[in-house]
Design an enzyme around this catalytic site. Structure first.
Site, PDB file in Angstrom:
ATOM      1  N   LYS A   9       7.974  51.474 -24.430  1.00  0.00           N
ATOM      2  CA  LYS A   9       7.279  52.753 -24.277  1.00  0.00           C
ATOM      3  C   LYS A   9       7.181  53.115 -22.789  1.00  0.00           C
ATOM      4  O   LYS A   9       7.097  52.230 -21.940  1.00  0.00           O
ATOM      5  CB  LYS A   9       5.880  52.579 -24.871  1.00  0.00           C
ATOM      6  CG  LYS A   9       5.050  53.824 -24.885  1.00  0.00           C
ATOM      7  CD  LYS A   9       3.777  53.555 -25.656  1.00  0.00           C
ATOM      8  CE  LYS A   9       2.689  54.559 -25.319  1.00  0.00           C
ATOM      9  NZ  LYS A   9       3.088  55.829 -24.770  1.00  0.00           N
ATOM     10  N   LYS A  14       8.748  48.507 -18.339  1.00  0.00           N
ATOM     11  CA  LYS A  14      10.075  47.989 -18.696  1.00  0.00           C
ATOM     12  C   LYS A  14      11.060  48.120 -17.533  1.00  0.00           C
ATOM     13  O   LYS A  14      11.923  47.261 -17.359  1.00  0.00           O
ATOM     14  CB  LYS A  14      10.641  48.672 -19.945  1.00  0.00           C
ATOM     15  CG  LYS A  14      10.863  50.133 -19.723  1.00  0.00           C
ATOM     16  CD  LYS A  14      11.404  50.832 -20.903  1.00  0.00           C
ATOM     17  CE  LYS A  14      11.451  52.322 -20.650  1.00  0.00           C
ATOM     18  NZ  LYS A  14      10.956  52.868 -19.421  1.00  0.00           N
ATOM     19  N   LYS A  40      12.978  59.810 -15.941  1.00  0.00           N
ATOM     20  CA  LYS A  40      12.178  59.602 -14.720  1.00  0.00           C
ATOM     21  C   LYS A  40      13.037  59.051 -13.570  1.00  0.00           C
ATOM     22  O   LYS A  40      12.655  59.073 -12.420  1.00  0.00           O
ATOM     23  CB  LYS A  40      11.070  58.598 -15.073  1.00  0.00           C
ATOM     24  CG  LYS A  40       9.746  58.960 -14.487  1.00  0.00           C
ATOM     25  CD  LYS A  40       8.515  58.326 -15.127  1.00  0.00           C
ATOM     26  CE  LYS A  40       8.646  57.055 -15.896  1.00  0.00           C
ATOM     27  NZ  LYS A  40       8.579  55.814 -15.305  1.00  0.00           N
ATOM     28  N   ASP A 127      10.045  55.665 -26.249  1.00  0.00           N
ATOM     29  CA  ASP A 127       9.099  56.510 -26.986  1.00  0.00           C
ATOM     30  C   ASP A 127       9.816  57.348 -28.032  1.00  0.00           C
ATOM     31  O   ASP A 127       9.329  57.563 -29.122  1.00  0.00           O
ATOM     32  CB  ASP A 127       8.378  57.483 -26.036  1.00  0.00           C
ATOM     33  CG  ASP A 127       7.602  56.744 -24.978  1.00  0.00           C
ATOM     34  OD1 ASP A 127       8.232  55.962 -24.241  1.00  0.00           O
ATOM     35  OD2 ASP A 127       6.386  56.932 -24.902  1.00  0.00           O
TER      36      ASP A 127
END
Ligand code: SF4
Length: 714
Positions: A9, A14, A40, A127
Site C-alpha cells: 500500500k 515499500k 510518485k 493500492d
C-alpha cells in the site's frame, strides 16, 4: 535474470524496503536493476543520493521515438544498482495504470531486457490492482512477489487484493516469496500480520522494526543498508536478499497465496480467529490438460463493440463524418470490417468502392492515453469542421472511457464555436455501452431525433426499414424490389438504416408507408423505435421471400393502393413462372430426404414451401436456440414440424439415423454418406430470390457428393 515484484500500500515503506533490498543484493555481487512503478516516482531516490531522475513517461512525452536512448532513463545508483522510474500523469488526468504498461514497453524497446542484470526489482504501488498496476504480476515479469504490509487493516487489505490479482495471472507455478512486516508500532501488530499470513498460506519473511535509522538515512539520501550496514535493520534486509538469491537458483520454495474472502477479512479486522475460506484459488482443481488453475470465469464473447455499432450506424448517412476517438487499431479493425462489407456489396454491383464514407480517427497513442486525450479530440474536431464537414458524430472507444476523457465538454465547446455545424456526441466508450447492437441502438436514438415530424406524407413513396439490407444489396434484388413497387406506382423514399442522405433522413415522414426489409427481431426492434419516435406503424407484411409470401404481399399492397387488379395480374404472371421452375426441377428432387436447420430468429417458411413443392421429404426441421440476449421466437406456419432447441449432437445423431440426401443449414457442417450440403442464408428478396435458390439447390444436387477437394481435406 530473476525478477521480483515488491507490492504494498502507498506510504507503507515499500520503496524504502525495495531500495534497501536492491543495495543489499548488489552488495552480494549481483547486478541489480530497480524499476519504480509508483506515479510518485521516488522509488530510487535513496539509491541516487536523494536526487530525482527523469521518469520514463515524461521522457516518452517529450522525446520523439527516434531520439530515445536507454541511458536517458536508466541512472546508475549506489552499489551500481541501475535505476528507472515510470512516473505518471497529473492526478485526475489520464491513466497511471496504463503508464506502467507504457514504461515496460518503452524499456523493452530501448533494450533494457538485454542488459546484463541478475535481479530486477519492481517497486509497485499496491493500492490499485487495475490491469496496468497488475502488469508486474504477469508471468513474464514477476518470478517472485513480496508483499510489504504493516499491522494496519487497510495495509493488509491492500496486500490481500494483490494476492487476488496474482491469482488472475496464475502461471501454474507458486510465486509468493512471503510477507514483510514493516512495523508501524500499532498494538498487536505482529500477531495480526502473522494471523493474516497464516490464513493466506504464506510466510512472514521479515519483521522490520520501527527505527530512527530510517529517518537518518533518508535525510542523507541513502539507504539504511548503505549508511548503517551493521544495524539490526541491515541484518534483516540481508536475510531477505539472501532469500531472493536462493529463490533465484531454486534453493528456496515459493508459495501459492490463498487470498482471504470477505468473511475472513472481517474476522481479521475484528481480531477473531480467521474461519476457513471458501473456494480460494489455491483450492481450485488444476486443468487436467495443462495443469493451470483458472480463476477467470464467465468470459463471454461479444459480436463486436458498441463503438463499432454506433460508427456503422452513422456512416450509413453518407453526408455524416464520424470521428472515432481512440487508437488507430480500433479504427483499423472497424474500418476493415466496414470496408470489407462494402467491398462485398460493390462486387454485387450496388455500392461504390472505396465506400463513400468519412471516417476520421484521433489516433490516440500510448502517451495520449496516459496524459489524457482531450487535446487530440479538440484538434481533430476543429480540423474536421474547418475542412468543411458540417455533420459530425464523435464516437468514443474504450480508451477514452477508461482514462476518463471529458469528451462531452469537447463536443459542447466545438458546437458553440461552430454554430452552423451539427456535432453529435456518442459516448459508447468502446464496449462499455454494450455490444454492437447496443451501439446501433444508441446511434439510432440520436438519428431519429433528426427526422422532421412535421413533413406531410405523400402517396407514391415508401420507406424500407432494416438494420441490415444485406438481402437486397445486389443489383439483382434491388431491381426486384423496385419492380415490385412499380406495380403500385411506388418508389423508395428512404432506406433506414442504409445508405441515405441527411436530407432523405430529415424527410423520412414524406413516405406514406414503412416496410420492413425482413421480419427479424432486430428489424422489429428498429421499427419499434421509429414508431415510438414518430408514431408511424409498419406495413402489415415485410418484403416477401418465396411464392406464397409474394402473393400475399402483392394482395396487401394492392388493397392499400387501390390497385388490386394490378396485384392479381402480377401474381398470375409470377405463379406461372414459379410453377414452370418447379416443374422443370422436380424430377431431380422428388423423393429426396432433407434435414433443414435454421436459427430461431428468421422464418424459413419460404424454404419449406419450396422443398415441399419440389417433392422433397423433410425428415427434420430444426431450430438452433437464438444467440440473442433476450431470446426470440419465429412465427412459422410449420411450427408443428419444428424441433426447437436443436443441437449439433442431435444433428450428428440424425445424420446417421435419417440418412438425408441434403442438409440445409446456416452452419457449415461436414456431411457424409453421400449427403450434400447447402447454405440456408442464400435466398434473396421476392420471387426472384426463391427461383434463384431452387437453381442453387439443383446445382448442389447435380454435383458429385464427394468431390476431390473434400477428399483431400479429409
Ligand atoms: S472493444 Fe474497445 S478496443 Fe476493441 S475495437 Fe471496440 S473500442 Fe476498440
Amino acid at each position: 535474470m530473476f525478477q521480483v515484484a515488491i507490492y504494498g500500500k502507498g506510504g507503507i515503506g515499500k520503496s524504502t524496503m525495495a531500495a534497501n533490498i536492491s543495495f543489499s543484493l548488489a552488495s552480494r555481487g549481483m547486478k541489480v536493476m530497480q524499476v519504480g512503478c509508483d506515479p510518485k516516482h521516488d522509488s530510487t531516490r535513496l539509491l541516487l543520493g536523494g536526487k530525482a531522475q527523469t521518469t520514463v513517461l515524461d521522457y516518452v512525452r517529450s522525446t520523439p521515438v527516434f531520439r530515445r536512448k536507454l541511458e536517458d532513463v536508466v541512472a546508475v545508483g549506489s552499489g551500481g544498482v541501475m535505476c528507472a522510474e515510470a512516473g505518471g500523469p497529473e492526478p485526475g488526468i489520464g491513466c497511471a495504470g496504463r503508464g506502467i504498461l507504457t514504461t515496460f514497453d518503452t524499456l523493452k524497446k530501448l533494450g533494457a531486457d538485454s542488459m546484463d542484470v541478475d535481479v530486477k526489482i519492481y517497486d509497485v504501488l499496491g493500492d490499485v490492482v487495475c490491469g496496468g498496476f497488475a502488469v508486474p504480476l504477469r508471468g513474464e515479469y514477476a518470478d517472485a512477489v513480496i508483499l510489504v504490509t504493516s499491522g494496519e487493516f487497510m495495509s493488509m487489505y491492500a496486500a490481500n487484493n494483490i494476492m487476488k490479482g496474482l491469482s488472475n495471472f496464475d502461471t501454474g507455478k507458486p510465486r509468493v516469496l512471503g510477507m514483510i512486516l514493516n512495523s508501524r508500532g500499532v498494538d498487536g501488530e505482529e500477531e495480526s500480520v502473522r494471523r493474516f499470513a497464516d490464513a493466506a498460506g504464506i510466510p512472514v519473511i521479515a519483521v522490520i522494526p520501527r527505527d530512527d535509522a530510517f529517518r537518518d538515512a533518508e535525510a542523507n539520501g541513502h539507504t539504511v543498508r548503505e549508511m548503517h550496514p551493521e544495524s539490526e535493520i541491515s541484518k534483516r534486509v540481508d536475510e531477505i536478499s539472501g532469500m531472493i538469491a536462493d529463490a533465484a537458483v531454486g534453493k528456496r520454495g515459493l508459495f501459492y497465496p490463498k487470498p482471504l474472502d470477505d468473511l475472513q477479512l472481517s474476522d481479521l479486522a475484528a481480531g477473531r480467529d480467521i474461519r476457513p475460506g471458501t473456494g480460494a484459488p489455491a483450492d481450485r482443481i488444476p486443468c487436467s490438460g495443462c495443469g493451470r488453475r483458472t480463476t477467470i470465469r464467465d468470459t463471454r464473447i461479444m459480436n463486436s463493440c458498441a463503438a463499432f455499432g454506433a460508427m456503422s450506424a452513422f456512416l450509413r448517412i453518407i453526408d455524416f463524418t464520424v470521428i472515432l476517438h481512440g487508437p488507430r487499431s480500433c479504427m483499423y479493425l472497424m474500418d476493415m470490417s466496414h470496408a470489407g462489407s462494402s467491398l462485398q456489396l460493390h462486387s454485387r454491383g450496388l455500392y461504390d468502392f472505396p465506400p463513400r464514407h468519412n471516417l476520421v480517427c484521433t489516433m490516440m497513442d500510448d502517451s495520449v492515453s496516459i496524459f489524457g486525450g482531450v487535446r487530440m479530440l479538440e484538434e481533430c474536431l476543429e480540423k474536421t469542421l474547418n475542412d468543411g464537414a458540417d455533420k459530425v458524430a464523435v464516437v468514443t472507444t474504450c480508451m477514452p472511457g477508461i482514462i476518463g476523457d471529458d469528451t462531452a465538454r469537447v463536443v459542447e465547446k466545438a458546437s458553440a464555436a461552430h454554430p452552423g455545424a451539427m456535432v453529435v456526441h456518442m459516448p459508447t466508450d468502446g464496449d462499455v455501452a454494450g455490444e454492437y447492437g447496443d451501439g446501433v441502438k444508441m446511434a439510432v436514438e440520436s438519428i431519429l431525433g433528426m427526422i422532421d415530424k412535421s413533413v406531410k406524407s405523400e402517396e407514391g413513396f415508401v420507406n424500407l426499414v432494416g438494420t441490415s439490407f444485406f438481402d437486397i444489396h445486389s443489383r439483382r434484388y434491388a431491381d426486384e424490389v423496385d419492380r415490385m413497387l412499380v406495380v403500385f406506382g411506388e418508389r423508395i423514399n428512404c432506406r433506414f438504416l442504409d445508405e441515405m442522405t441527411y436530407d432523405t433522413l430529415v424527410n423520412y415522414c414524406r413516405a406514406s408507408v414503412d416496410i420492413l426489409v425482413s421480419d427479424v427481431p432486430a428489424n422489429r426492434e428498429l421499427m419499434g423505435m421509429i414508431t415510438e419516435h414518430t408514431g408511424r406503424k409498419p406495413f402489415q407484411a415485410p418484403l416477401p421471400v418465396g411464392m406464397r409470401e409474394y402473393a400475399e404481399w402483392m394482395r396487401l399492397m394492392g388493397a392499400r393502393t387501390g390497385r388490386s387488379e394490378d396485384a392479381e395480374r402480377e401474381i398470375d404472371a409470377a405463379r406461372k413462372e414459379y410453377d414452370e421452375c418447379v416443374k422443370m426441377r422436380r424430377r431431380r428432387f422428388e423423393g429426396k430426404k432433407a434435414i433443414v436447420i435454421s436459427r430461431m430468429n428468421r422464418s424459413s417458411d419460404w424454404l419449406v414451401d419450396l422443398l415441399l413443392d419440389l417433392g422433397v421429404k423433410i425428415v427434420r426441421l430444426g431450430c438452433f436456440p437464438s444467440p440473442r440476449k433476450d431470446g426470440t421466437d419465429a412465427l412459422s406456419r410449420y411450427i408443428g414440424m419444428l424441433t426447437e432447441n436443436y443441437s449439433i449432437d442431435m444433428l450428428e445423431d440424425d445424420m446417421d439415423r435419417l440418412s438425408p440426401d441434403l442438409l440445409i443449414c446456416d452452419l457449415i457442417y461436414p456431411v457424409r454418406n453421400g449427403c450434400r450440403f447447402a447454405r440456408i442464408g442464400k435466398a434473396g428478396i421476392g420471387l426472384r430470390g426463391v427461383l434463384d435458390y431452387a437453381e442453387y439447390l439443383e446445382n448442389i444436387l447435380r454435383l458429385p457428393a464427394t468431390d476431390g477437394w473434400r477428399e483431400a481435406v479429409r
